[in-house]
Design a protein around this motif. Structure first.
Motif, PDB file in Angstrom:
ATOM      1  N   LEU A 292       0.821  -1.222   0.000  1.00  9.65           N
ATOM      2  CA  LEU A 292       0.000   0.000   0.000  1.00  9.65           C
ATOM      3  C   LEU A 292       0.855   1.272   0.000  1.00  9.65           C
ATOM      4  O   LEU A 292       0.345   2.379   0.181  1.00  9.65           O
ATOM      5  CB  LEU A 292      -0.920   0.002   1.225  1.00  9.65           C
ATOM      6  CG  LEU A 292      -2.157  -0.890   1.094  1.00  9.65           C
ATOM      7  CD1 LEU A 292      -2.752  -1.201   2.462  1.00  9.65           C
ATOM      8  CD2 LEU A 292      -3.212  -0.203   0.222  1.00  9.65           C
ATOM      9  N   CYS A 294       3.296   2.079   2.174  1.00  2.49           N
ATOM     10  CA  CYS A 294       3.724   2.567   3.493  1.00  2.49           C
ATOM     11  C   CYS A 294       5.177   2.164   3.751  1.00  2.49           C
ATOM     12  O   CYS A 294       5.620   1.117   3.274  1.00  2.49           O
ATOM     13  CB  CYS A 294       2.872   1.957   4.607  1.00  2.49           C
ATOM     14  SG  CYS A 294       1.114   2.274   4.427  1.00  2.49           S
ATOM     15  N   ALA A 308       2.361   5.978   6.808  1.00  2.00           N
ATOM     16  CA  ALA A 308       1.354   5.810   5.750  1.00  2.00           C
ATOM     17  C   ALA A 308       1.314   7.049   4.851  1.00  2.00           C
ATOM     18  O   ALA A 308       0.426   7.176   4.013  1.00  2.00           O
ATOM     19  CB  ALA A 308      -0.009   5.550   6.369  1.00  2.00           C
ATOM     20  N   HIS A 309       2.254   7.978   5.073  1.00  2.00           N
ATOM     21  CA  HIS A 309       2.292   9.243   4.330  1.00  2.00           C
ATOM     22  C   HIS A 309       0.966   9.980   4.512  1.00  2.00           C
ATOM     23  O   HIS A 309       0.416  10.533   3.558  1.00  2.00           O
ATOM     24  CB  HIS A 309       2.633   9.004   2.848  1.00  2.00           C
ATOM     25  CG  HIS A 309       3.836   8.129   2.696  1.00  2.00           C
ATOM     26  ND1 HIS A 309       5.098   8.508   3.097  1.00  2.00           N
ATOM     27  CD2 HIS A 309       3.961   6.862   2.238  1.00  2.00           C
ATOM     28  CE1 HIS A 309       5.947   7.527   2.888  1.00  2.00           C
ATOM     29  NE2 HIS A 309       5.278   6.514   2.367  1.00  2.00           N
ATOM     30  N   MET A 310       0.488   9.918   5.719  1.00  2.00           N
ATOM     31  CA  MET A 310      -0.767  10.581   6.079  1.00  2.00           C
ATOM     32  C   MET A 310      -0.632  10.947   7.554  1.00  2.00           C
ATOM     33  O   MET A 310       0.042  10.221   8.306  1.00  2.00           O
ATOM     34  CB  MET A 310      -1.905   9.567   5.878  1.00  2.00           C
ATOM     35  CG  MET A 310      -3.249  10.043   6.322  1.00  2.00           C
ATOM     36  SD  MET A 310      -4.512   8.785   5.933  1.00  2.00           S
ATOM     37  CE  MET A 310      -5.911   9.562   6.731  1.00  2.00           C
ATOM     38  N   LEU A 315      -5.230   9.322  10.336  1.00  2.00           N
ATOM     39  CA  LEU A 315      -5.387   7.897  10.001  1.00  2.00           C
ATOM     40  C   LEU A 315      -6.080   7.174  11.159  1.00  2.00           C
ATOM     41  O   LEU A 315      -6.993   6.359  10.955  1.00  2.00           O
ATOM     42  CB  LEU A 315      -4.019   7.258   9.719  1.00  2.00           C
ATOM     43  CG  LEU A 315      -4.080   5.770   9.367  1.00  2.00           C
ATOM     44  CD1 LEU A 315      -4.933   5.509   8.123  1.00  2.00           C
ATOM     45  CD2 LEU A 315      -2.674   5.198   9.150  1.00  2.00           C
ATOM     46  N   CYS A 319      -9.613   5.219  10.823  1.00  2.00           N
ATOM     47  CA  CYS A 319      -9.749   3.799  11.194  1.00  2.00           C
ATOM     48  C   CYS A 319     -10.821   3.655  12.282  1.00  2.00           C
ATOM     49  O   CYS A 319     -11.628   2.723  12.240  1.00  2.00           O
ATOM     50  CB  CYS A 319      -8.421   3.235  11.705  1.00  2.00           C
ATOM     51  SG  CYS A 319      -7.192   3.013  10.417  1.00  2.00           S
ATOM     52  N   SER A 332       2.371   6.051  12.623  1.00  2.00           N
ATOM     53  CA  SER A 332       1.256   5.212  13.071  1.00  2.00           C
ATOM     54  C   SER A 332       1.777   3.891  13.644  1.00  2.00           C
ATOM     55  O   SER A 332       2.833   3.407  13.246  1.00  2.00           O
ATOM     56  CB  SER A 332       0.346   4.899  11.889  1.00  2.00           C
ATOM     57  OG  SER A 332      -0.154   6.101  11.339  1.00  2.00           O
ATOM     58  N   LEU A 349      -7.539   0.102   5.372  1.00  2.00           N
ATOM     59  CA  LEU A 349      -6.526   0.994   4.790  1.00  2.00           C
ATOM     60  C   LEU A 349      -6.688   1.123   3.276  1.00  2.00           C
ATOM     61  O   LEU A 349      -6.434   2.195   2.710  1.00  2.00           O
ATOM     62  CB  LEU A 349      -5.114   0.471   5.076  1.00  2.00           C
ATOM     63  CG  LEU A 349      -4.546   0.658   6.472  1.00  2.00           C
ATOM     64  CD1 LEU A 349      -3.048   0.426   6.460  1.00  2.00           C
ATOM     65  CD2 LEU A 349      -4.832   2.046   7.022  1.00  2.00           C
ATOM     66  N   ARG A 350      -7.114   0.036   2.635  1.00  2.00           N
ATOM     67  CA  ARG A 350      -7.321   0.103   1.177  1.00  2.00           C
ATOM     68  C   ARG A 350      -8.380   1.140   0.828  1.00  2.00           C
ATOM     69  O   ARG A 350      -8.350   1.729  -0.245  1.00  2.00           O
ATOM     70  CB  ARG A 350      -7.745  -1.274   0.634  1.00  2.00           C
ATOM     71  CG  ARG A 350      -6.588  -2.224   0.539  1.00  2.00           C
ATOM     72  CD  ARG A 350      -6.859  -3.364  -0.447  1.00  2.00           C
ATOM     73  NE  ARG A 350      -5.813  -4.349  -0.290  1.00  2.00           N
ATOM     74  CZ  ARG A 350      -5.941  -5.532   0.294  1.00  2.00           C
ATOM     75  NH1 ARG A 350      -7.129  -5.933   0.746  1.00  2.00           N
ATOM     76  NH2 ARG A 350      -4.913  -6.343   0.420  1.00  2.00           N
ATOM     77  N   LEU A 353      -6.481   4.984   2.377  1.00  2.00           N
ATOM     78  CA  LEU A 353      -5.240   5.580   1.855  1.00  2.00           C
ATOM     79  C   LEU A 353      -5.368   6.175   0.444  1.00  2.00           C
ATOM     80  O   LEU A 353      -4.946   7.329   0.243  1.00  2.00           O
ATOM     81  CB  LEU A 353      -4.076   4.595   1.935  1.00  2.00           C
ATOM     82  CG  LEU A 353      -3.626   4.284   3.371  1.00  2.00           C
ATOM     83  CD1 LEU A 353      -2.411   3.344   3.374  1.00  2.00           C
ATOM     84  CD2 LEU A 353      -3.296   5.543   4.163  1.00  2.00           C
ATOM     85  N   ARG A 357      -4.577  10.293  -0.465  1.00  2.00           N
ATOM     86  CA  ARG A 357      -3.320  10.704  -1.132  1.00  2.00           C
ATOM     87  C   ARG A 357      -3.564  11.532  -2.380  1.00  2.00           C
ATOM     88  O   ARG A 357      -4.612  11.503  -2.970  1.00  2.00           O
ATOM     89  CB  ARG A 357      -2.511   9.468  -1.492  1.00  2.00           C
ATOM     90  CG  ARG A 357      -1.840   8.898  -0.265  1.00  2.00           C
ATOM     91  CD  ARG A 357      -1.116   7.632  -0.598  1.00  2.00           C
ATOM     92  NE  ARG A 357      -0.595   7.020   0.609  1.00  2.00           N
ATOM     93  CZ  ARG A 357      -0.285   5.731   0.740  1.00  2.00           C
ATOM     94  NH1 ARG A 357      -0.462   4.933  -0.298  1.00  2.00           N
ATOM     95  NH2 ARG A 357       0.211   5.253   1.838  1.00  2.00           N
TER      96      ARG A 357
END
Ligand SMILES: Cc1ncc(COP(=O)(O)O)c(C=O)c1O
Length: 357
Positions: A292, A294, A308-310, A315, A319, A332, A349-350, A353, A357
């Protein structure tokens, strides 16, 4: 006297999503992947032993927890005089602070790490001195060594480290311990070490046997799955254990906790199934998180630290909206769950994310 801010407790509350109040007691069917709990449950042998102990719980426990200390001693090649038991390793940390720390002492450790070390220092008027982890999120032993002053009283090595999951090799740790002045207590927190699969990573207990100023912390909350029972212990030379026995909580290990802990130590099958579940889950989550996009830090524990670049708080909140609770620090953190929980987290996450992004 002003009351110190309790960062440890705040970490424990960190799963509460922004703008939402969910207590862990009322939010089923939430998936808790925030506190590094054992999703396999606990040993059936421990449960049976605790049920039997409950029948005798109108009597006070053996305040010295001799049977448990003897059993722990056997496991590590130590004696009961090397063992201090308490209501979780957090309570051992509290005892260490209460017994050893004075106004102005310094407690040295790498950061980010488990918040209880900061609490231990500040609750006793000591100064927490935080050395950043390396950029690979590893404990910086050279940095710690350079930060030693004549006020340093305790150095804490969280091995493997929470929240990053990274670990220091045994040889590297031994070399560090051997050069640190003997007046400084080195506390090695091994809450997760049973999950390590790197052959270079193992317990610092042999250093106690060699006479070094090391105190090793252990818990029944993680691989033993007994977090709610509250039992942990410290291992050290008899002089340190004697000091800890003067702390306020020294005689508080319950009959039920003693019985459960002894039985769990004998249940090799449960412990190896716990290990295997975490190892399989850790491998699966690492693979999927990397797919993904990460960045995942290599973990020797029952959780993964990842970028997670978030924003980690965002995040966490996203969640939580989907009933999955994870940790948010500088990056995270997700606790390894069982197969279904891990898969649920990845499908969550799918969803989150790509949209973020
Ligand atoms: C590194 C570390 N040490 C100690 C503990 C405390 O464990 P307990 O008080 O449940 O034994 C934890 C709990 O999450 C931890 O992450």
């Amino acid at each position: 006297m002003s009351v110190p801010k309790i960062r440890h407790t705040m970490e424990k509350m960190a799963f509460t999503p922004r703008g939402q109040r969910k207590s862990s007691a009322t939010c089923d069917p939430v998936i808790r992947m925030c506190w590094n709990e054992n999703q396999l449950g606990m040993s059936e042998k421990a449960k049976a032993a605790m049920a039997a102990a409950l029948e005798k719980s109108n009597y006070y426990p053996d305040f010295y927890a001799v049977a448990l200390k003897d059993r722990i001693g056997e496991v590590y090649g130590l004696t009961r005089d090397n063992v201090f038991t308490a209501g979780g390793s957090s309570a051992v940390i509290d005892a260490i602070g209460a017994v050893y720390l004075e106004e102005g002492d310094e407690v040295l450790y790498c950061s980010p790490t488990f918040g209880a070390y900061w609490d231990m220092a500040t609750a006793n008027g000591a100064v927490p001195v935080e050395v950043p982890l390396t950029k690979e999120m590893r404990y910086d032993l050279d940095g710690l060594y350079q930060a030693i002053t004549d006020r340093t009283k305790i150095i804490v090595i969280c091995n493997p480290n929470n929240p990053t999951g990274t670990a220091v090799g045994a040889d590297q740790l031994a070399a560090f311990v051997k050069k640190v002045p003997k007046e400084i207590l080195i506390m090695v927190d091994e809450a997760y070490i049973e999950y390590a699969d790197d052959p270079d990573v193992h317990s610092a207990v042999p250093l106690i046997l060699e006479g070094y100023h090391v105190l090793v912390l252990k818990t029944f909350s993680k691989i033993h799955g007994m977090a709610g029972i509250r039992v942990g212990y410290g291992l050290a030379c008899p002089e340190i254990i004697d000091d800890l026995m003067r702390s306020p909580g020294a005689f508080n290990t319950s009959t039920v906790a003693i019985a459960g802990a002894i039985a769990s130590l004998g249940d090799r099958d449960f412990l190896s199934r716990s290990y295997q579940m975490v190892k399989n889950g850790r491998d699966y989550l690492t693979r999927e998180l990397e797919q993904l996009g990460c960045k995942v830090y290599p973990s020797q524990t029952s959780f993964l630290y990842f970028d997670a670049h978030m924003d980690p708080q965002d995040l966490q909140a996203e969640c939580a909206k989907r009933n999955i609770l994870i940790g948010a620090f500088a990056l995270s953190r997700v606790s390894v769950g069982n197969k279904a929980q891990n898969a649920a987290f990845i499908s969550c996450l799918r969803e989150i994310l790509p949209a973020a992004r």
